[in-house]
Design an enzyme around this catalytic site. Structure first.
Site, PDB file in Angstrom:
ATOM      1  N   GLU A 247       3.183  -7.990 -44.843  1.00  0.00           N
ATOM      2  CA  GLU A 247       3.624  -8.065 -44.137  1.00  0.00           C
ATOM      3  C   GLU A 247       2.885  -7.875 -43.200  1.00  0.00           C
ATOM      4  O   GLU A 247       4.120  -7.759 -41.754  1.00  0.00           O
ATOM      5  CB  GLU A 247       5.169  -7.203 -43.608  1.00  0.00           C
ATOM      6  CG  GLU A 247       6.131  -8.077 -45.177  1.00  0.00           C
ATOM      7  CD  GLU A 247       7.838  -7.078 -44.983  1.00  0.00           C
ATOM      8  OE1 GLU A 247       7.731  -6.381 -44.539  1.00  0.00           O
ATOM      9  OE2 GLU A 247       7.587  -6.734 -46.311  1.00  0.00           O
TER      10      GLU A 247
ATOM     11  N   GLU B 117       4.916  -1.421 -54.506  1.00  0.00           N
ATOM     12  CA  GLU B 117       5.943  -1.130 -53.855  1.00  0.00           C
ATOM     13  C   GLU B 117       6.877  -0.566 -54.541  1.00  0.00           C
ATOM     14  O   GLU B 117       7.535   0.764 -54.107  1.00  0.00           O
ATOM     15  CB  GLU B 117       6.583  -3.141 -53.424  1.00  0.00           C
ATOM     16  CG  GLU B 117       7.316  -2.316 -52.699  1.00  0.00           C
ATOM     17  CD  GLU B 117       7.624  -3.911 -52.174  1.00  0.00           C
ATOM     18  OE1 GLU B 117       9.026  -4.282 -51.803  1.00  0.00           O
ATOM     19  OE2 GLU B 117       7.346  -5.094 -52.654  1.00  0.00           O
TER      20      GLU B 117
END
Length: 822
Positions: free
Chosen positions: A414, A692
C-alpha cells in the site's frame, strides 16, 4: 503556462556567503520559469506496459483455487521517463550558484555529465494538487565556462497510473527549475526551464513506484548532460501546466541510500537463482553483470519463498491489489562488466529471484541498498538477552523500512500514510529516530486532506469538512477518518511537542486540531462515548479475533486527545479553552469508566481494555492496581500465558505490566516462542520485521497473504526505552527539559543499556546485576532535570552515589550518577 503564485511563495531568501565570507542575499524567483516535459512515446508496448491482475484470494492462500476470470490480465501502460537538457555558458567569476528544482513525480539532476548530490527518490510525496516540494542544490563548485544541465524524470507517486486503479495518477512527469547565479562583480543571472530546452526519451522504458523499473542500457545516451553534447536530433520540450500554485521548499530530510545490506546466500530456483538478503528490507538491488548485448536480466522481489524453496512467493507484497509482482528488468548493452541499480522505484523484500544470467552468480555481484528518509538515529537499546535484543532490532528495522517521505503502513502493498498506524508507533519511533521534520510534514499532509473524503460507510458519523481522511497524503485516502484513526490529527502534533519540544507544530496545527475535536464533540460522541472506529486492529489471528469493542479504544483515544488539547491550549495561552477541554476530559473519563468497567472483576473486559485504560490514565487511582492484576490474570490464566492484544493494547501492554509489578508476565511473554507470541515471529519463523498480524502459520505451507513489514506492530517497542530503560518524557515540560527515570529491572536480565539523544542532550540509563544488588548508572544532560521514581523499592535499600536517599522519588540535575539498589 507560467507558475503563478503569491509573492510569499514566488520568492524566498537564501543566506549565502561570497568568497570573502561576507553575507549576501540571493533571491530566487519562479516568474520566468515554465513547467516543462515531454509526452512523445517511442517505446514498444511490450516494454512500456505491465500486466495488471486484481483478485481477492482468501487470507489463507493455500485454500485458493483461482478461476480463469480471477487471473485475467489487462495491460496498463506507464508514462514515459524523459530526459530534458540545456547548454549554457558562464563568462564571469561566480560567487554563488544554486539550483531550485521541482521534478514530478521524481527527478535526477545532472550537471556537466554527472548526477548532482546523493539524494534519491526526490522530492518527497505530497498531495500534488495541494502542494509540491522543490529542492535546492548548491552548484557553485560544479559550474564551468561551458555547461550542460540535465533532468531525468520518472513517474513516482505523481504519475502512478498502474497499481490499484489509474485514477490515482496526477499526470505525466514534468519539471520546473531555476538556476540562480551570483557573480563576484555583483551582477546575477538566471537559467530557467523554458521552451528553449530539448527533450528525449530516457533509457528507462518502464517505471512505476509499485511495480518496478525496466532499463535498456543499449539506449543510454553518452554525455547527454554535457555541454559539448549535440542535441540537434532531440525535440523541443512541451510546456505543461503546473500541478499546483503551492510550490514549497522541502524541509524534510532527503531520501538516501543509507546503508548496504549484503546478501547471505544464493539458492537454486526453478528459473534462475534466488538471492537471500538475510533480512526484510526496503530499497533495491544493485547488480554487477557481464552478459551479451540484449540479455534481459529479470529480478522479482518478495518477502518469502514458496514451500519448495524453488520460487519466490510474492503474495504478502499485495499483488492481489497492486496487480503484479515487484519486478526490475535490466537489458544489457554487452560491452563488458555492467553495474546497475534502479532510480524511480523501490521494493520491500528479502528475496530476489533473478533470471537471465548465463551461470550461477556470486554474492559479490549484488548489493542491497536500504533506502529511506535520512533521519538521524537517536536511540539505542541492548541487553543481556539476545531474544529481547532481536525484538528491539526487529522493531527498529520495521520502522526504518517504512520511512520514505512519510511513515507508511508497509513498503510494498500500500505505501499509505494510515493515520492510526502513525499514532500507535509514534512514541517508539520518536525514541529512536529524529522525526521532528517528518511529524511536521505528516501534520501538514493531514491539512491537505481535510474534508476531501466521503464519510466511512461502516460508521454512522456524517461527512464533515473538518475531518481528514484515513490516509494523510495522496489520492488513495480510504474515506473520511474514522474516530480512532483520526486521533492522529491531534496526537501526532502532540507527540512532536512532547518529545522534541516542538511548539511550532502546535501553532501551525491548532485550527486543524480544534476543528477535528469540534467535529467529534458535535457529531460523533454520545454522552462521552464514541461508538465506532476500526478498533484494536490486527490481534493475533486477525480482526475476527478482536475481543475489545471499538467503542472502548475510540473513547480512550478521544480522552487522550482532550487531555493533549488542554495542555497545548495552555501552551498557547488559551486558558478558557484549556479549561473547557479539561472539563470535557473529566466527563469522558467518568463516562468511560461507567460504560466499560466491571466492578465484580475489576476489569475493562479484555487485555486491551485494561492495558489501554491504564496507559490512557482512565482508571481511577484506587482501581489501578486491581485492573493491572486482572490484566495479568487474563494473560496467564484465561489465555494460557499469551496476549490477545491488537495494535492499541500491545502498545501499552508491557509498560503497564511492568509499572504495576507484573514484570514476571512480561518476562514470560518475551520468553515463549509458541503461537501467539513475539518469539513465534522471530524465533520459530525467523522473520526480521513485524508482520501485519501474527497468524498460526504452518512452515510446510505458503504463508498467509498478509504484509510482513508493518510498523504499527513496533509500537510496543517504546517499552524498551520507557520501561526497561525508564526514560520517559514529562508532558508538562516538553523536549525533556524535565523527564522521568522509572526503569524495570526485568528478572532474568544481567544487564541493560539504553540511550536517547534528547533535544537537551544524550540521556543514558544503564544497569547491571551482581549477586547482591542492582547498579544503575544514569547520565542527565545539561539543562535537564530528571525525577527518579522507584515505587517498587524501599528507600532504605537505595543509595545515590553511595549515599542514602530519603525517598524512592528524588530529583537529579545534569551529571552522571550511580544508584545502587539492594
Amino acid at each position: 503556462m507560467k507558475l503563478k503564485v503569491l509573492l510569499i511563495l514566488v520568492s524566498f531568501i537564501i543566506s549565502t556567503k561570497d568568497t570573502f565570507g561576507q553575507s549576501k542575499e540571493s533571491t530566487i524567483s519562479w516568474d520566468k520559469a515554465d513547467w516543462i516535459g515531454y509526452t512523445k512515446d517511442n517505446r514498444l508496448e511490450k516494454r512500456s506496459t505491465r500486466d495488471f491482475v486484481r483478485n481477492q484470494p482468501p487470507m489463507d492462500i493455500n485454500t485458493w483455487q483461482p478461476t480463469v476470470k480471477e487471473l485475467k490480465a489487462v495491460k496498463r501502460k506507464a508514462h514515459p521517463s524523459v530526459l530534458l537538457r540545456k547548454s549554457f555558458a558562464v563568462t564571469k567569476e561566480i560567487a554563488f550558484a544554486e539550483i531550485a528544482i521541482c521534478g514530478l513525480g521524481l527527478y535526477e539532476l545532472h550537471l556537466n555529465g554527472n548526477k548532482v548530490g546523493d539524494r534519491v527518490l526526490d522530492p518527497a510525496q505530497t498531495s500534488y494538487d495541494k502542494r509540491a516540494f522543490f529542492v535546492r542544490h548548491n552548484v557553485t563548485k560544479l559550474l564551468k565556462e561551458n555547461n550542460g544541465l540535465g533532468i531525468m524524470l520518472g513517474n513516482g507517486f505523481y504519475g502512478q497510473n498502474i497499481a490499484f486503479w489509474p485514477g490515482l495518477n496526477y499526470g505525466k512527469p514534468r519539471a520546473i527549475l531555476v538556476l540562480n547565479i551570483n557573480y563576484k562583480d555583483g551582477s546575477s543571472e538566471q537559467i530557467v526551464t523554458d521552451k528553449s530546452w530539448k527533450a528525449h526519451n530516457s533509457p528507462i522504458l518502464f517505471d512505476n513506484i509499485f511495480h518496478g523499473e525496466t532499463y535498456d542500457a543499449r539506449k543510454e545516451i553518452k554525455n547527454w548532460s554535457s555541454s559539448n553534447y549535440t542535441d540537434t536530433t532531440w525535440n523541443s520540450v512541451e510546456l505543461m501546466e503546473g500541478p499546483t500554485t503551492n510550490l514549497l521548499e522541502q524541509q524534510l530530510e532527503p531520501m538516501k541510500k543509507v546503508r548496504k545490506i549484503l546478501p547471505v546466500a544464493i539458492l537454486p530456483a526453478e528459473k534462475g537463482w534466488i538471492i537471500d538478503m538475510g533480512k526484510n528490507m526496503t530499497g533495491w538491488l544493485q547488480i554487477r553483470v557481464q552478459e551479451k548485448e540484449g540479455t534481459e536480466i529479470k529480478m522479482r522481489f518478495s518477502e518469502h519463498l514458496m514451500p519448495d524453496k524453488q520460487n519466490i512467493d510474492p503474495a504478502s507484497t499485495g499483488i492481489h491489489v497492486t496487480g503484479n509482482t515487484q519486478t526490475d528488468i535490466y537489458i544489457c548493452k554487452g560491452d563488458g562488466e555492467e553495474t546497475w541499480e534502479p532510480r524511480f522505484t523501490y521494493h520491500g523484500f528479502q528475496y530476489v529471484q533473478i533470471e537471465g544470467l548465463q551461470k550461477k552468480p556470486t554474492l559479490d555481484q549484488f548489493i542491497g541498498w536500504l533506502v529511506r528518509t535520512d533521519v538521524e538515529r537517536i536511540g539505542t537499546f541492548t541487553c543481556s538477552n539476545e531474544q529481547i535484543n532481536k525484538f528491539y532490532e526487529t522493531s527498529m528495522l520495521t520502522i526504518e523500512d517504512n520511512i520514505q517521505g512519510l511513515l507508511s503502513d508497509c513498503p510494498h502493498r500500500e505505501r499509505c500514510a494510515w493515520m492510526g498506524d502513525a499514532y500507535v508507533v509514534a512514541e517508539a519511533a520518536s525514541f529512536n529516530f529524529d522525526l521532528q521534520r517528518l511529524w511536521q510534514k505528516t501534520t501538514d499532509d493531514m491539512q491537505t486532506v481535510l474534508g476531501v473524503s466521503k464519510a466511512h460507510f461502516k460508521d454512522p458519523f456524517p461527512y464533515d469538512k473538518r475531518a481528514p481522511a484515513n490516509v494523510s497524503v495522496g489520492k488513495r485516502l480510504n474515506l473520511q477518518a474514522r474516530p480512532d484513526w483520526g486521533a492522529a490529527t491531534v496526537m501526532i502534533p502532540y507527540f512532536s511537542y512532547v518529545y522534541y519540544g516542538d511548539t511550532t507544530i502546535v501553532k501551525k496545527s491548532w485550527n486543524m486540531m480544534e476543528g477535528w475535536m469540534a467535529y467529534l464533540d458535535e457529531k460523533v460522541q454520545e454522552k462521552g462515548i464514541i461508538n465506532g472506529g476500526y478498533g484494536d486492529w490486527c490481534p493475533p489471528g486477525g480482526n475476527t479475533q478482536m475481543d475489545t469493542p471499538p467503542a472502548l479504544t475510540s473513547t480512550a483515544l478521544y480522552y487522550q486527545s482532550l487531555v493533549a488539547m488542554q495542555k497545548m491550549a495552555i501552551l498557547l495561552n488559551k486558558d478558557v479553552i484549556a479549561a473547557e477541554y479539561g472539563q470535557k476530559a473529566i466527563f469522558v473519563k467518568e463516562a468511560f469508566h461507567n460504560e466499560f468497567f466491571n466492578e465484580e472483576t475489576n476489569s475493562y473486559g479484555s487485555q486491551t481494555g485494561n492495558a489501554f485504560a491504564l496507559y490512557s490514565e482512565l482508571v481511577p487511582k484506587k482501581k489501578k492496581q486491581l485492573v493491572a492484576d486482572n490484566l495479568a490474570q487474563l494473560i496467564m490464566k484465561d489465555k494460557g500465558g499469551h496476549f490477545t492484544t491488537g495494535i492499541f493494547g500491545h502498545r501499552a501492554l508491557y509498560t503497564m505490566l511492568n509499572d504495576y509489578d507484573h514484570s514476571e508476565v512480561t518476562k514470560h511473554l518475551w520468553e515463549i516462542t509458541d503461537y501467539p507470541s513475539l518469539g513465534f515471529v522471530t524465533e520459530e519463523h525467523n522473520l526480521s520485521t513485524w508482520p501485519e498480524l501474527i497468524a498460526n502459520w504452518d512452515k510446510s505451507k505458503r504463508y498467509y497473504r498478509n504484509s510482513f513489514n508493518h510498523p504499527m506492530n513496533s509500537g510496543f517497542a517504546a517499552s524498551f526505552h520507557e520501561s526497561l530503560g525508564g526514560i520517559r518524557p514529562d508532558e508538562n515540560n516538553p523536549g525533556f527539559q524535565k523527564f522521568y527515570l522509572q526503569p524495570t529491572f526485568l528478572e532474568g536480565l544481567d544487564w541493560c543499556e539504553v540511550s536517547y539523544k534528547s533535544p537537551q542532550g544524550k540521556i543514558e540509563s544503564n544497569w547491571k546485576r551482581n549477586s547482591e544488588s542492582i547498579i544503575w548508572s544514569v547520565t542527565i544532560p545539561e539543562n535537564s532535570v530528571a525525577m527518579v521514581k522507584l515505587p517498587l523499592y524501599n528507600s532504605k535499600k537505595i543509595k545515590l552515589n553511595n549515599k542514602k536517599v530519603k525517598s524512592n522519588r528524588f530529583e537529579l540535575t545534569s551529571g552522571k550518577y550511580d544508584i545502587i539498589i539492594k
